[in-house]
Design an enzyme around this catalytic site. Structure first.
Site, PDB file in Angstrom:
ATOM      1  N   CYS A 115      -0.545  -5.373  -8.349  1.00 22.37           N
ATOM      2  CA  CYS A 115      -0.335  -5.567  -6.971  1.00 22.37           C
ATOM      3  C   CYS A 115      -1.102  -3.934  -6.555  1.00 22.37           C
ATOM      4  CB  CYS A 115       0.847  -5.782  -5.836  1.00 22.37           C
ATOM      5  SG  CYS A 115      -0.096  -5.532  -4.167  1.00 22.37           S
ATOM      6  N   CYS A 118       1.874  -0.104  -2.245  1.00 15.14           N
ATOM      7  CA  CYS A 118       2.727   0.253  -1.760  1.00 15.14           C
ATOM      8  C   CYS A 118       4.188  -0.713  -1.103  1.00 15.14           C
ATOM      9  CB  CYS A 118       3.512   1.419  -1.492  1.00 15.14           C
ATOM     10  SG  CYS A 118       2.214   2.497  -2.469  1.00 15.14           S
ATOM     11  N   SER A 119       4.108  -1.660  -0.624  1.00 15.83           N
ATOM     12  CA  SER A 119       4.880  -2.049   0.642  1.00 15.83           C
ATOM     13  C   SER A 119       4.646  -3.461  -0.653  1.00 15.83           C
ATOM     14  CB  SER A 119       3.750  -3.000   1.765  1.00 15.83           C
ATOM     15  OG  SER A 119       2.414  -4.080   1.439  1.00 15.83           O
ATOM     16  N   CYS A 120       4.652  -3.532  -1.253  1.00 14.05           N
ATOM     17  CA  CYS A 120       5.019  -5.036  -2.140  1.00 14.05           C
ATOM     18  C   CYS A 120       5.699  -4.168  -3.244  1.00 14.05           C
ATOM     19  CB  CYS A 120       4.235  -5.638  -2.623  1.00 14.05           C
ATOM     20  SG  CYS A 120       2.193  -5.355  -3.208  1.00 14.05           S
TER      21      CYS A 120
END
Lengths: 214, 125
Positions: A115, A118-120
């Site tokens: 991915c 950063c959010s995942c």
């Protein structure tokens, strides 16, 4: 800390199909772009500073979680069943996100997570993502040619081992449970945790071997 | 990267969360905010004593407004100090900061998950 199945934090609107930045992240990005445009800061210099502290960001609970799973079969079962819940029972872990999924490496299957955001990425457990993890070539190549990407990292997975690539979504984040290194029989959780690297929990590396220095 | 400069900052500014080796951060954005202050200091925009005074002022104001100041909000104050100082030094204005904040929000909204979020001129419209 008590047990939470769902630990709600500062992500207000969790839609499936677009990105999400917290209020604080928005303000940091605003400052960064203005100061960059005006020539006060250089993004590369900022990245270098942040990278220098990559091991100092977040609680780094991932290694403890993996070490526990290696030592405690009941915990391992619970982790693979519902990672968010299992990690919550460890007590010292506060924010692992709502939907953490642990995927187990075996002699038959090697897991790798991709991915670019950063959010995942479960940085609370793993620490900061490596720079290459955020680069789009990594993501697209990892999906098409995982064996080639792993070779670039110096990781060779036996031909007969299937490589499974997991693409995080806004809702689901992955943690690779690497195989316990041989020669660690009777080791304490603390000793085991020291063998667990960030890259081994993303699937782009293996845990350290007993006796190897970091 | 110059961890010496960072170490110096951590000593010169009271309250910087740290371990035996130097600063520690609870989240990536905290490290980014720290790095921005470090860069601006190196550019000579402020001295560390000036920074420490401005930060203390922010913390005092937040505490008066009911912030428990348990250390968890330290970098929130740090960020507010950055915003305050860049405005008082005439680098930018609160309005511009707000406009860029909204533009980033817009950029995040239109960016499919998994793609890097990038700011474009259209995000300001």
């Amino acid at each position: 800390m008590s047990e939470h199945d769902h630990d709600h934090h500062d992500h207000h609107h969790h839609d499936h199909d677009h990105s999400d930045l917290s209020e604080t992240e928005l303000r940091v990005r605003a400052l960064e772009s203005i100061l960059t445009e005006k020539g006060y800061i250089e993004p590369a210099a900022l990245d270098a500073i942040v990278q220098a502290y990559e091991t100092k960001i977040g609680p780094h609970n991932g290694a403890q979680v993996v070490a526990r799973a290696w030592s405690d079969p009941a915990f391992k079962t619970a982790l693979l069943e519902d990672a968010t819940k299992a990690v919550g029972t460890l007590g010292h872990v506060s924010r692992v996100g709502d939907h953490l999924v642990a995927v187990e490496n075996t002699p038959h299957r090697h897991n790798m997570v991709v991915c670019t955001l950063c959010s995942c990425y479960p940085w609370e457990m793993l620490g900061l993502p490596p720079v290459w993890y955020k680069a789009s070539p990594y993501r697209s190549r990892a999906v098409k040619d995982p064996r080639g990407v792993l070779a670039d990292f110096g990781v060779s997975v036996p031909k007969e081992t299937e490589i499974r690539v997991w693409d995080s979504t806004a809702e689901t984040r992955f943690l690779v449970l690497p195989m316990r290194p041989e020669g660690t029989e009777g080791w304490s959780e603390q000793q085991l945790a020291e063998l667990v690297t960030r890259d081994s929990m993303i699937g782009t590396g293996f845990p350290r071997k007993p006796g190897a220095r970091s | 990267m110059d961890t010496e400069a960072a170490g110096h900052a951590a000593k010169a500014v009271p309250g910087v969360p740290r371990d035996d080796e130097g600063p520690v951060f609870r989240a990536p954005w905290e490290a980014q905010a720290f790095a921005i202050a470090l860069s601006l200091h190196e550019r000579g925009l402020f001295t560390w004593s000036e920074w420490a005074a401005a930060l203390a002022e922010q913390i005092k104001r937040a505490q008066a407004a009911g912030d428990p100041d348990t250390g968890e909000t330290y970098y929130q104050h740090w960020l507010a100090t950055l915003e305050h100082l860049v405005a008082t030094k005439g680098v930018t204005t609160p309005e511009t900061l707000h406009r860029y904040r909204d533009a980033w929000d817009h950029a995040a909204d239109r960016t499919p998950h998994g793609k890097p979020i990038e700011l474009t001129p259209a995000d300001f419209e």
